[in-house]
Design a protein around this motif. Structure first.
Motif, PDB file in Angstrom:
ATOM      1  N   ALA A 108       0.820  -1.214   0.000  1.00 36.98           N
ATOM      2  CA  ALA A 108       0.000   0.000   0.000  1.00 36.98           C
ATOM      3  C   ALA A 108       0.855   1.266   0.000  1.00 36.98           C
ATOM      4  O   ALA A 108       0.479   2.276  -0.596  1.00 36.98           O
ATOM      5  CB  ALA A 108      -0.942   0.000   1.204  1.00 36.98           C
ATOM      6  N   ALA A 109       2.008   1.210   0.664  1.00 37.25           N
ATOM      7  CA  ALA A 109       2.889   2.372   0.772  1.00 37.25           C
ATOM      8  C   ALA A 109       3.959   2.409  -0.317  1.00 37.25           C
ATOM      9  O   ALA A 109       4.748   3.348  -0.362  1.00 37.25           O
ATOM     10  CB  ALA A 109       3.574   2.382   2.146  1.00 37.25           C
ATOM     11  N   GLU A 110       3.998   1.376  -1.172  1.00 40.03           N
ATOM     12  CA  GLU A 110       5.053   1.234  -2.178  1.00 40.03           C
ATOM     13  C   GLU A 110       6.422   1.271  -1.505  1.00 40.03           C
ATOM     14  O   GLU A 110       7.327   2.002  -1.910  1.00 40.03           O
ATOM     15  CB  GLU A 110       4.923   2.301  -3.259  1.00 40.03           C
ATOM     16  N   ALA A 111       6.563   0.468  -0.473  1.00 36.46           N
ATOM     17  CA  ALA A 111       7.756   0.464   0.364  1.00 36.46           C
ATOM     18  C   ALA A 111       8.580  -0.808   0.167  1.00 36.46           C
ATOM     19  O   ALA A 111       8.065  -1.822  -0.315  1.00 36.46           O
ATOM     20  CB  ALA A 111       7.346   0.583   1.828  1.00 36.46           C
ATOM     21  N   THR A 112       9.841  -0.726   0.593  1.00 38.74           N
ATOM     22  CA  THR A 112      10.729  -1.886   0.464  1.00 38.74           C
ATOM     23  C   THR A 112      11.494  -2.214   1.743  1.00 38.74           C
ATOM     24  O   THR A 112      12.059  -3.287   1.849  1.00 38.74           O
ATOM     25  CB  THR A 112      11.751  -1.658  -0.667  1.00 38.74           C
ATOM     26  N   THR A 113      11.537  -1.294   2.695  1.00 36.15           N
ATOM     27  CA  THR A 113      12.331  -1.537   3.905  1.00 36.15           C
ATOM     28  C   THR A 113      11.505  -2.255   4.969  1.00 36.15           C
ATOM     29  O   THR A 113      10.283  -2.327   4.895  1.00 36.15           O
ATOM     30  CB  THR A 113      12.846  -0.219   4.519  1.00 36.15           C
ATOM     31  N   LEU A 114      12.212  -2.757   5.968  1.00 34.74           N
ATOM     32  CA  LEU A 114      11.538  -3.340   7.122  1.00 34.74           C
ATOM     33  C   LEU A 114      10.796  -2.250   7.865  1.00 34.74           C
ATOM     34  O   LEU A 114      11.261  -1.106   7.953  1.00 34.74           O
ATOM     35  CB  LEU A 114      12.548  -4.006   8.060  1.00 34.74           C
ATOM     36  N   LEU A 115       9.659  -2.607   8.422  1.00 29.67           N
ATOM     37  CA  LEU A 115       8.861  -1.673   9.214  1.00 29.67           C
ATOM     38  C   LEU A 115       9.439  -1.579  10.621  1.00 29.67           C
ATOM     39  O   LEU A 115       9.529  -2.588  11.311  1.00 29.67           O
ATOM     40  CB  LEU A 115       7.431  -2.196   9.333  1.00 29.67           C
ATOM     41  N   PRO A 116       9.805  -0.391  11.097  1.00 29.72           N
ATOM     42  CA  PRO A 116      10.216  -0.283  12.497  1.00 29.72           C
ATOM     43  C   PRO A 116       9.008  -0.519  13.398  1.00 29.72           C
ATOM     44  O   PRO A 116       7.862  -0.280  12.990  1.00 29.72           O
ATOM     45  CB  PRO A 116      10.738   1.148  12.616  1.00 29.72           C
ATOM     46  N   ALA A 117       9.268  -1.009  14.606  1.00 29.96           N
ATOM     47  CA  ALA A 117       8.147  -1.425  15.455  1.00 29.96           C
ATOM     48  C   ALA A 117       8.409  -1.152  16.925  1.00 29.96           C
ATOM     49  O   ALA A 117       9.546  -1.039  17.368  1.00 29.96           O
ATOM     50  CB  ALA A 117       7.883  -2.924  15.261  1.00 29.96           C
ATOM     51  N   VAL A 118       7.306  -1.097  17.655  1.00 30.98           N
ATOM     52  CA  VAL A 118       7.334  -1.126  19.110  1.00 30.98           C
ATOM     53  C   VAL A 118       6.334  -2.193  19.526  1.00 30.98           C
ATOM     54  O   VAL A 118       5.285  -2.353  18.902  1.00 30.98           O
ATOM     55  CB  VAL A 118       6.973   0.244  19.741  1.00 30.98           C
ATOM     56  N   GLU A 119       6.704  -2.940  20.543  1.00 28.58           N
ATOM     57  CA  GLU A 119       5.762  -3.876  21.128  1.00 28.58           C
ATOM     58  C   GLU A 119       6.017  -3.938  22.619  1.00 28.58           C
ATOM     59  O   GLU A 119       7.154  -3.848  23.065  1.00 28.58           O
ATOM     60  CB  GLU A 119       5.834  -5.275  20.484  1.00 28.58           C
ATOM     61  N   LYS A 120       4.918  -4.045  23.377  1.00 31.82           N
ATOM     62  CA  LYS A 120       5.034  -4.158  24.817  1.00 31.82           C
ATOM     63  C   LYS A 120       3.715  -4.637  25.401  1.00 31.82           C
ATOM     64  O   LYS A 120       2.686  -4.620  24.720  1.00 31.82           O
ATOM     65  CB  LYS A 120       5.463  -2.842  25.463  1.00 31.82           C
ATOM     66  N   ARG A 121       3.771  -5.068  26.648  1.00 27.84           N
ATOM     67  CA  ARG A 121       2.558  -5.430  27.392  1.00 27.84           C
ATOM     68  C   ARG A 121       2.254  -4.253  28.296  1.00 27.84           C
ATOM     69  O   ARG A 121       3.142  -3.705  28.953  1.00 27.84           O
ATOM     70  CB  ARG A 121       2.785  -6.702  28.210  1.00 27.84           C
ATOM     71  N   ALA A 122       0.974  -3.866  28.347  1.00 27.68           N
ATOM     72  CA  ALA A 122       0.624  -2.682  29.123  1.00 27.68           C
ATOM     73  C   ALA A 122      -0.870  -2.667  29.423  1.00 27.68           C
ATOM     74  O   ALA A 122      -1.660  -3.341  28.766  1.00 27.68           O
ATOM     75  CB  ALA A 122       1.008  -1.418  28.352  1.00 27.68           C
ATOM     76  N   ALA A 123      -1.217  -1.868  30.405  1.00 27.74           N
ATOM     77  CA  ALA A 123      -2.621  -1.665  30.776  1.00 27.74           C
ATOM     78  C   ALA A 123      -3.279  -0.677  29.818  1.00 27.74           C
ATOM     79  O   ALA A 123      -2.602   0.066  29.097  1.00 27.74           O
ATOM     80  CB  ALA A 123      -2.699  -1.128  32.206  1.00 27.74           C
ATOM     81  N   ALA A 124      -4.594  -0.651  29.830  1.00 25.27           N
ATOM     82  CA  ALA A 124      -5.347   0.311  29.033  1.00 25.27           C
ATOM     83  C   ALA A 124      -4.884   1.721  29.359  1.00 25.27           C
ATOM     84  O   ALA A 124      -4.576   2.044  30.505  1.00 25.27           O
ATOM     85  CB  ALA A 124      -6.838   0.167  29.309  1.00 25.27           C
ATOM     86  N   GLY A 125      -4.803   2.544  28.345  1.00 24.59           N
ATOM     87  CA  GLY A 125      -4.430   3.941  28.535  1.00 24.59           C
ATOM     88  C   GLY A 125      -2.943   4.200  28.517  1.00 24.59           C
ATOM     89  O   GLY A 125      -2.532   5.354  28.669  1.00 24.59           O
ATOM     90  N   THR A 126      -2.138   3.191  28.320  1.00 21.25           N
ATOM     91  CA  THR A 126      -0.700   3.416  28.294  1.00 21.25           C
ATOM     92  C   THR A 126      -0.314   4.255  27.079  1.00 21.25           C
ATOM     93  O   THR A 126      -0.969   4.212  26.036  1.00 21.25           O
ATOM     94  CB  THR A 126       0.077   2.081  28.275  1.00 21.25           C
ATOM     95  N   VAL A 127       0.742   5.031  27.216  1.00 22.67           N
ATOM     96  CA  VAL A 127       1.281   5.810  26.112  1.00 22.67           C
ATOM     97  C   VAL A 127       2.342   4.968  25.419  1.00 22.67           C
ATOM     98  O   VAL A 127       3.161   4.329  26.076  1.00 22.67           O
ATOM     99  CB  VAL A 127       1.899   7.130  26.624  1.00 22.67           C
ATOM    100  N   PHE A 128       2.313   4.954  24.099  1.00 23.72           N
ATOM    101  CA  PHE A 128       3.368   4.261  23.352  1.00 23.72           C
ATOM    102  C   PHE A 128       3.761   5.109  22.150  1.00 23.72           C
ATOM    103  O   PHE A 128       2.958   5.883  21.635  1.00 23.72           O
ATOM    104  CB  PHE A 128       2.949   2.848  22.933  1.00 23.72           C
ATOM    105  N   ASP A 129       5.005   5.008  21.763  1.00 19.38           N
ATOM    106  CA  ASP A 129       5.538   5.749  20.622  1.00 19.38           C
ATOM    107  C   ASP A 129       5.765   4.785  19.469  1.00 19.38           C
ATOM    108  O   ASP A 129       6.454   3.777  19.633  1.00 19.38           O
ATOM    109  CB  ASP A 129       6.875   6.411  20.962  1.00 19.38           C
ATOM    110  N   ILE A 130       5.208   5.099  18.316  1.00 15.04           N
ATOM    111  CA  ILE A 130       5.443   4.292  17.124  1.00 15.04           C
ATOM    112  C   ILE A 130       6.612   4.917  16.365  1.00 15.04           C
ATOM    113  O   ILE A 130       6.540   6.078  15.946  1.00 15.04           O
ATOM    114  CB  ILE A 130       4.202   4.237  16.219  1.00 15.04           C
TER     115      ILE A 130
END
Length: 183
Positions: A108-130
């Motif tokens: 969809a993005a016409e992209a070729t690189t790996l997608l950077p990611a964040v993953e974590k376990r957290a409670a509702a309402g947590t702040v996360f940075d993509i």
């Protein structure tokens, strides 16, 4: 796949560093709050059946939505998986770190690189940075950026938030030299 809700966020930065940003710097995020496919099963040794049943459908659902929300050609992109407290980080990783999921966004993005990611376990309402990087060259510094996200009521303990982010440009007012100047 059981989806509780889909959230779309669009951020336009109009000024940065006291100067106008023209055109405005736009970043879009689309997040799906889904039931964790492994919830309530204890430790699951083989995650492949859940990946097969969920990952591709999630990619098909989110990729066109984030591109549409951006409303411009994608230049930078990233992804996230936030697992509710009853799950494992591996559950979120299983869904987003597979070509069955990511290739929908790459196409969809016409992209070729790996997608950077964040993953974590957290409670509702947590702040996360993509984190976001350039879609064809991860060494282009101007496109190394992130967007902060918070969903007030997600994830519930048995849910996972899966999100995609897209930017129409690099950081507003970026002025770092190319990486090649240091090599």
């Amino acid at each position: 796949m059981n989806v509780r809700k889909i959230i779309t966020l669009v951020e336009d930065t109009l000024t940065e560093g006291g100067r106008a940003v023209d055109p405005a710097a736009r970043v879009a995020v689309v997040a799906a709050v889904i039931e964790n496919p492994w919830h309530g099963q204890g430790f699951v040794e083989d995650l492949a059946p859940g990946i097969d049943a969920t990952a591709s459908d999630l990619g098909k659902l989110l990729a066109p939505r984030v591109v549409e929300a951006l409303g411009a050609p994608v230049e930078a992109y990233g992804k996230a998986a936030i697992v509710g407290l009853d799950g494992e980080v591996e559950h979120g990783s299983a869904l987003i770190h597979t070509l069955k999921f990511g290739d929908h966004f790459r196409i969809a993005a016409e992209a070729t690189t790996l997608l950077p990611a964040v993953e974590k376990r957290a409670a509702a309402g947590t702040v996360f940075d993509i984190p976001l990087k350039h879609k064809t060259d991860a060494t282009i510094r101007s496109h190394h950026q992130s967007i902060e996200v918070r969903l007030a009521d997600a994830p519930h303990p048995g849910e996972i938030v899966i999100a995609l982010a897209a930017a129409a440009q690099g950081r507003p007012q970026q002025r770092l030299a190319s990486l090649s100047t240091e090599q």
